[in-house]
Write a protein that holds these residues in place. Structure first.
Motif, mmCIF file in Angstrom:
data_model
loop_
_atom_site.group_PDB
_atom_site.id
_atom_site.type_symbol
_atom_site.label_atom_id
_atom_site.label_comp_id
_atom_site.label_asym_id
_atom_site.label_seq_id
_atom_site.Cartn_x
_atom_site.Cartn_y
_atom_site.Cartn_z
ATOM 1 N N LEU A 58 -0.795 -1.047 1.206
ATOM 2 C CA LEU A 58 -1.841 -1.037 0.064
ATOM 3 C C LEU A 58 -1.800 -2.444 -0.673
ATOM 4 O O LEU A 58 -2.673 -2.961 -1.347
ATOM 5 N N ILE A 59 -0.758 -3.092 -0.742
ATOM 6 C CA ILE A 59 -0.366 -4.434 -1.015
ATOM 7 C C ILE A 59 -1.304 -5.355 -0.324
ATOM 8 O O ILE A 59 -2.040 -6.279 -0.723
ATOM 9 N N ARG A 60 -1.715 -5.113 1.016
ATOM 10 C CA ARG A 60 -2.516 -6.109 1.959
ATOM 11 C C ARG A 60 -3.769 -5.895 1.503
ATOM 12 O O ARG A 60 -4.646 -6.948 1.285
ATOM 13 N N PHE A 61 -4.310 -4.623 0.986
ATOM 14 C CA PHE A 61 -5.456 -4.373 0.649
ATOM 15 C C PHE A 61 -6.018 -5.104 -0.693
ATOM 16 O O PHE A 61 -6.817 -5.806 -0.807
ATOM 17 N N LEU A 62 -4.855 -4.979 -1.594
ATOM 18 C CA LEU A 62 -5.062 -5.683 -2.828
ATOM 19 C C LEU A 62 -5.160 -7.285 -2.775
ATOM 20 O O LEU A 62 -5.733 -8.010 -3.425
ATOM 21 N N TYR A 63 -4.266 -7.835 -1.647
ATOM 22 C CA TYR A 63 -4.331 -9.363 -1.483
ATOM 23 C C TYR A 63 -5.741 -9.754 -0.817
ATOM 24 O O TYR A 63 -6.315 -10.625 -1.443
ATOM 25 N N GLU A 64 -6.282 -8.875 0.013
ATOM 26 C CA GLU A 64 -7.620 -8.848 0.362
ATOM 27 C C GLU A 64 -8.619 -8.795 -0.750
ATOM 28 O O GLU A 64 -9.725 -10.003 -0.988
ATOM 29 N N LEU A 65 -8.627 -8.099 -1.752
ATOM 30 C CA LEU A 65 -9.308 -7.739 -2.908
ATOM 31 C C LEU A 65 -9.179 -8.983 -3.602
ATOM 32 O O LEU A 65 -10.356 -9.684 -4.058
ATOM 33 N N LYS A 66 -8.192 -9.446 -3.841
ATOM 34 C CA LYS A 66 -8.171 -10.546 -5.056
ATOM 35 C C LYS A 66 -8.181 -12.113 -4.283
ATOM 36 O O LYS A 66 -7.999 -12.926 -5.131
ATOM 37 N N SER A 67 -8.377 -11.727 -3.081
ATOM 38 C CA SER A 67 -8.641 -13.137 -2.463
ATOM 39 C C SER A 67 -10.085 -13.382 -2.019
ATOM 40 O O SER A 67 -10.541 -14.380 -1.682
ATOM 41 N N GLY A 68 -10.950 -12.590 -2.648
ATOM 42 C CA GLY A 68 -12.152 -12.697 -2.569
ATOM 43 C C GLY A 68 -12.871 -12.187 -1.387
ATOM 44 O O GLY A 68 -14.259 -12.310 -0.961
ATOM 45 N N SER A 69 -12.144 -11.243 -0.469
ATOM 46 C CA SER A 69 -13.028 -10.729 0.798
ATOM 47 C C SER A 69 -14.239 -9.910 0.321
ATOM 48 O O SER A 69 -14.133 -9.275 -0.506
ATOM 49 N N ALA A 70 -15.289 -9.948 1.148
ATOM 50 C CA ALA A 70 -16.334 -9.454 0.781
ATOM 51 C C ALA A 70 -16.375 -8.075 1.295
ATOM 52 O O ALA A 70 -17.338 -7.165 0.868
ATOM 53 N N TYR A 71 -15.701 -7.778 2.285
ATOM 54 C CA TYR A 71 -15.580 -6.300 2.973
ATOM 55 C C TYR A 71 -14.172 -5.750 3.220
ATOM 56 O O TYR A 71 -13.408 -6.794 3.771
ATOM 57 N N MET A 72 -13.858 -4.683 2.780
ATOM 58 C CA MET A 72 -12.801 -4.143 2.978
ATOM 59 C C MET A 72 -12.785 -2.620 3.446
ATOM 60 O O MET A 72 -13.633 -2.078 2.963
ATOM 61 N N GLU A 73 -11.945 -2.147 4.385
ATOM 62 C CA GLU A 73 -11.734 -0.710 4.464
ATOM 63 C C GLU A 73 -10.484 -0.142 3.860
ATOM 64 O O GLU A 73 -9.445 -0.587 3.957
ATOM 65 N N VAL A 74 -10.617 1.246 3.261
ATOM 66 C CA VAL A 74 -9.597 1.792 2.798
ATOM 67 C C VAL A 74 -9.395 3.128 3.332
ATOM 68 O O VAL A 74 -10.424 4.039 3.467
ATOM 69 N N PRO A 75 -8.013 3.731 3.737
ATOM 70 C CA PRO A 75 -8.007 4.767 4.419
ATOM 71 C C PRO A 75 -8.356 5.901 3.294
ATOM 72 O O PRO A 75 -8.278 5.781 2.139
ATOM 73 N N MET A 76 -8.811 7.192 3.758
ATOM 74 C CA MET A 76 -9.065 8.161 2.997
ATOM 75 C C MET A 76 -8.295 9.505 3.385
ATOM 76 O O MET A 76 -7.826 9.564 4.253
ATOM 77 N N TYR A 77 -8.132 10.344 2.083
ATOM 78 C CA TYR A 77 -7.178 11.228 2.056
ATOM 79 C C TYR A 77 -8.162 12.572 1.709
ATOM 80 O O TYR A 77 -9.137 12.572 0.945
ATOM 81 N N SER A 78 -7.759 13.866 2.299
ATOM 82 C CA SER A 78 -8.276 15.044 2.271
ATOM 83 C C SER A 78 -7.272 15.894 1.388
ATOM 84 O O SER A 78 -6.442 16.408 1.873
ATOM 85 N N HIS A 79 -7.692 16.337 0.120
ATOM 86 C CA HIS A 79 -6.932 17.469 -0.640
ATOM 87 C C HIS A 79 -7.067 18.825 0.123
ATOM 88 O O HIS A 79 -6.291 19.523 -0.243
ATOM 89 N N LEU A 80 -8.111 18.960 0.860
ATOM 90 C CA LEU A 80 -8.093 20.122 1.519
ATOM 91 C C LEU A 80 -7.287 20.388 2.540
ATOM 92 O O LEU A 80 -6.557 21.446 2.700
ATOM 93 N N THR A 81 -7.060 19.382 3.594
ATOM 94 C CA THR A 81 -6.107 19.556 4.766
ATOM 95 C C THR A 81 -4.715 18.912 4.274
ATOM 96 O O THR A 81 -3.835 18.884 5.024
ATOM 97 N N TYR A 82 -4.838 18.181 3.363
ATOM 98 C CA TYR A 82 -3.523 17.736 2.654
ATOM 99 C C TYR A 82 -2.908 16.432 3.685
ATOM 100 O O TYR A 82 -1.890 16.376 3.761
ATOM 101 N N ASP A 83 -4.016 15.753 4.110
ATOM 102 C CA ASP A 83 -3.539 14.899 4.925
ATOM 103 C C ASP A 83 -4.416 13.786 5.152
ATOM 104 O O ASP A 83 -5.722 13.764 4.463
ATOM 105 N N ILE A 84 -4.165 12.512 5.809
ATOM 106 C CA ILE A 84 -5.063 11.365 6.066
ATOM 107 C C ILE A 84 -6.077 11.856 6.833
ATOM 108 O O ILE A 84 -5.886 12.460 7.645
#
Length: 317
Positions: free
Chosen positions: A157-183
């Motif tokens: 999470l910190i790495r993603f925010l570093y990229e975000l605040k460093s001005g990265s044009a493209y980032m990927e974020v993992p997704m979670y399902s509340h149905l399967t209760y898992d990533i």
């Protein structure tokens, strides 16, 4: 020497009643349609036009003011440094307990921010995607600690925010399902050149005291403005039990649901089961890890019964 008057309580916040806060809005015109309000709401929380006009329009206008000042400061600093640098996204953090309605608040803020005069691109990221997969939690004996600080991949999470605040044009974020209760394996959220990013989660104001690898960098260090959604625990527990019962009749009926095994519980059994989960997991997490971070927020929305905001506390500048 001046002596502090101990009879006058000190506070870093300016309090507003609902009525006082509602008067701050510069417009009373509804800017979200009924269908948009329905999309913003959750399974056990609907948002009324009155709630938008009284609470969230003034909040949106305040956020726009902060974002505008951030843009102006960036331009002034560029001029001073004689250097042209790209403006990084304005980041808003939204924290609060399970079932307090922070996800609904975050979606509503996203919808309103998207209608700002500068028509910004607004992305919403939830920290659920940064939970460790169930296989890792089971291996570490943390399934019953899901949602506690140690169940999150804070470094990622910190790495993603570093990229975000460093001005990265493209980032990927993992997704979670509340149905399967898992990533969700092999599924990501694409963040492409956002102007505003809302980061929502129970853990976003925590200070990662147990993570020795990154002891001096916290998620909230990357926020330009932070909001804590608060309520009395008895009300949150009521909402949690109501949501569990609604999910039992809907999502839990699907075979792929992690909680499919609980679909046949009687009403009283469902009530007792949900209360037990709260007492042994979510309530403890709220008391030990979530609520202590409340006063790190720039603004606190205090809800009363029926999910209506009754008080707003804004940190003094």
């Amino acid at each position: 020497m001046t002596t502090l008057n101990k009879s006058v309580p000190l506070s870093a916040y300016t309090p507003f009643t609902r009525a006082e806060w509602a008067k701050l809005s510069k417009t009373s015109t509804a800017i979200l349609s009924p269908s948009e309000l329905a999309q913003v709401g959750s399974i056990n929380e609907t948002i009324s036009a009155e709630e938008v006009s009284d609470i969230y329009l003034p909040l949106s206008q305040l956020l726009f003011m902060h974002m505008t000042k951030s843009v102006q400061l960036h331009k002034s600093v560029n001029s001073f440094l004689q250097k042209e640098t790209k403006k990084v996204p304005f980041v808003i953090g939204v924290a609060g307990s399970v079932s307090v309605g922070k996800s609904t608040t975050a979606r509503l803020i996203q919808a309103l921010c998207s209608q700002w005069p500068n028509s910004p691109k607004v992305d919403l990221v939830t920290t659920d995607g940064f939970l460790y997969p169930n296989s890792v939690l089971e291996e570490r004996g943390l399934m019953k600690r899901k949602g506690f600080p140690e169940s999150y991949d804070i470094e990622r999470l910190i790495r993603f925010l570093y990229e975000l605040k460093s001005g990265s044009a493209y980032m990927e974020v993992p997704m979670y399902s509340h149905l399967t209760y898992d990533i969700l394996q092999n599924e990501v959220q694409h963040i492409i050149e956002p102007d505003v990013v809302i980061v929502e989660g129970i853990n976003v104001l925590q200070v990662n005291k147990k993570n020795r690898k990154i002891p001096h960098v916290f998620v909230s260090d990357f926020f330009d403005f932070s909001i804590f959604v608060d309520a009395e625990e008895d009300d949150i527990l009521t909402w949690y039990i109501e949501r569990f019962k609604l999910l039992q009749k809907t999502a839990f009926q699907q075979p792929e649901s992690f909680f499919h095994r609980y679909r046949h519980l009687s009403d009283s059994e469902a009530h007792d089961f949900a209360r037990d989960i709260w007492t042994t997991i979510n309530g403890i997490n709220l008391e030990k890890n979530i609520r202590p971070t409340r006063h790190r927020a720039d603004l606190i929305l205090k809800k009363g019964k029926h999910h209506k905001v009754e008080e707003v506390h804004l940190k003094k500048m």
